[in-house]
Design an enzyme around this catalytic site. Structure first.
Site, mmCIF file in Angstrom:
data_model
loop_
_atom_site.group_PDB
_atom_site.id
_atom_site.type_symbol
_atom_site.label_atom_id
_atom_site.label_comp_id
_atom_site.label_asym_id
_atom_site.label_seq_id
_atom_site.Cartn_x
_atom_site.Cartn_y
_atom_site.Cartn_z
ATOM 1 N N SER A 27 -5.739 63.888 -40.448
ATOM 2 C CA SER A 27 -5.662 64.746 -39.261
ATOM 3 C C SER A 27 -5.579 63.843 -38.020
ATOM 4 C CB SER A 27 -6.913 65.615 -39.180
ATOM 5 O OG SER A 27 -8.037 64.770 -38.953
ATOM 6 N N ASP A 80 -1.758 65.516 -41.090
ATOM 7 C CA ASP A 80 -2.358 66.854 -41.177
ATOM 8 C C ASP A 80 -2.545 67.399 -39.752
ATOM 9 O OD1 ASP A 80 -3.529 69.021 -42.431
ATOM 10 O OD2 ASP A 80 -5.346 67.979 -43.063
ATOM 11 N N ASN A 87 -10.662 68.827 -48.178
ATOM 12 C CA ASN A 87 -11.269 67.859 -47.272
ATOM 13 C C ASN A 87 -12.796 67.935 -47.311
ATOM 14 O OD1 ASN A 87 -11.828 65.974 -45.311
ATOM 15 N ND2 ASN A 87 -10.599 66.915 -43.710
HETATM 16 ZN ZN LIG Z 1 -5.938 72.462 -42.983
#
Ligand SMILES: [Zn+2]
Length: 283
Positions: free
Chosen positions: A48, A80, A234
């Protein structure tokens, strides 16, 4: 080696899914690639905005590419949840395999127009890059939550999904189908398998299931059978990493070598990776 798109399409055809596992450091990277190697499957490393800022946007890309070239193992890297065109451009220019523009907090029209801008730019730089986008809000957390977050619950309709895909040209879509980012303590609401199946048939693109930490085995399996070709994990990895680290530190309180006490964190994370791969690929 096949392209990421080919691996995803193959998974969709076989009614299995490619695992997308988030990392924020090198132990996480090794946990994911070693797990995937043991089970001989393609894998996507997810980072991310916050995760890639911590580990290094270009540095982690170099690690993945170097590893892939040296070993021939199909390991890909996805940017992400990316919240602006500028940050999408950054990873496209760097050479990521795929990117997700997340405009779910914007008005739908704006989400569509920025998504289209991202798709057009990404494909002009790298025709092989895959662009994913999201519609419908499923929360923003990768934490343990006390309850379902505000604003989560309305499902993406089939019409919205079709319109969105036609107007943006995305390669993959992440709809809101009862899934939630993060993990709700005491159990999560069920996924709407029927909606997943309807959207999949209508848009005929691989679907991506986000926030799958905490969903039941049955729900995840049914979602994969109904058109989900990538599943994101995650929160469960973060929980495992921390538990492994706490355990190592308590078992060897005098140890100061990170490469020794971090092994416990890495191996707990790898166990989750392997369990999830077995679930997603029906091994
Ligand atoms: Zn997500």
């Amino acid at each position: 080696m096949k392209s990421l798109q080919q691996y995803i399409q193959e998974a969709k055809d076989k009614k299995i899914a490619v695992g997308h596992f988030n990392i924020s450091n090198l132990e996480g990277f090794w946990a994911v690639v070693m797990g995937a190697k043991n089970l001989n499957v393609p894998i996507i490393i997810g980072v991310s905005e916050g995760e890639r800022d911590f580990v290094g946007v270009k540095e982690i890309l170099s690690v993945v590419k170097t590893y892939r070239e040296q070993t021939g193992q199909p390991v890909f890297i996805n940017a992400d949840h990316t919240y602006s065109f500028e940050r999408v451009k950054e990873v496209v220019d760097a050479g990521y395999d795929s990117v997700i523009f997340d405009g779910t907090e914007l008005p739908l029209e704006e989400n569509i127009s920025i998504t289209k801008k991202c798709v057009d730019y990404a494909k002009s730089v790298n025709p092989n890059i895959l662009v994913e986008a999201e519609i419908g809000f499923i929360g923003k957390s990768s934490k343990l939550l006390d309850s379902v977050p505000d604003g989560v619950g309305r499902l993406t309709s089939v019409e919205e999904a079709v319109d969105f895909v036609n107007q943006t040209g995305v390669d993959m879509l992440a709809p809101a189908v009862g899934n939630i980012h993060g993990m709700v303590k005491g159990g999560e609401p069920a996924l709407n398998i029927e909606r997943i199946s309807e959207i999949s048939k209508a848009i005929n693109l691989p679907l991506v299931l986000h926030g799958a930490s905490g969903n039941s085995i049955e729900d995840v399996t049914n979602a994969i059978n109904s058109g989900v070709a990538i599943v994101h994990i995650n929160t469960e990895l973060r929980v495992a990493y921390k538990q492994g680290l706490v355990k190592s530190l308590s078992e060897m309180p005098d140890e100061i070598s990170p490469y020794k006490y971090l092994k416990g964190a890495r191996s707990e994370m790898q166990k989750v990776v392997e369990d999830k791969i077995k679930l997603f690929t029906k091994i």
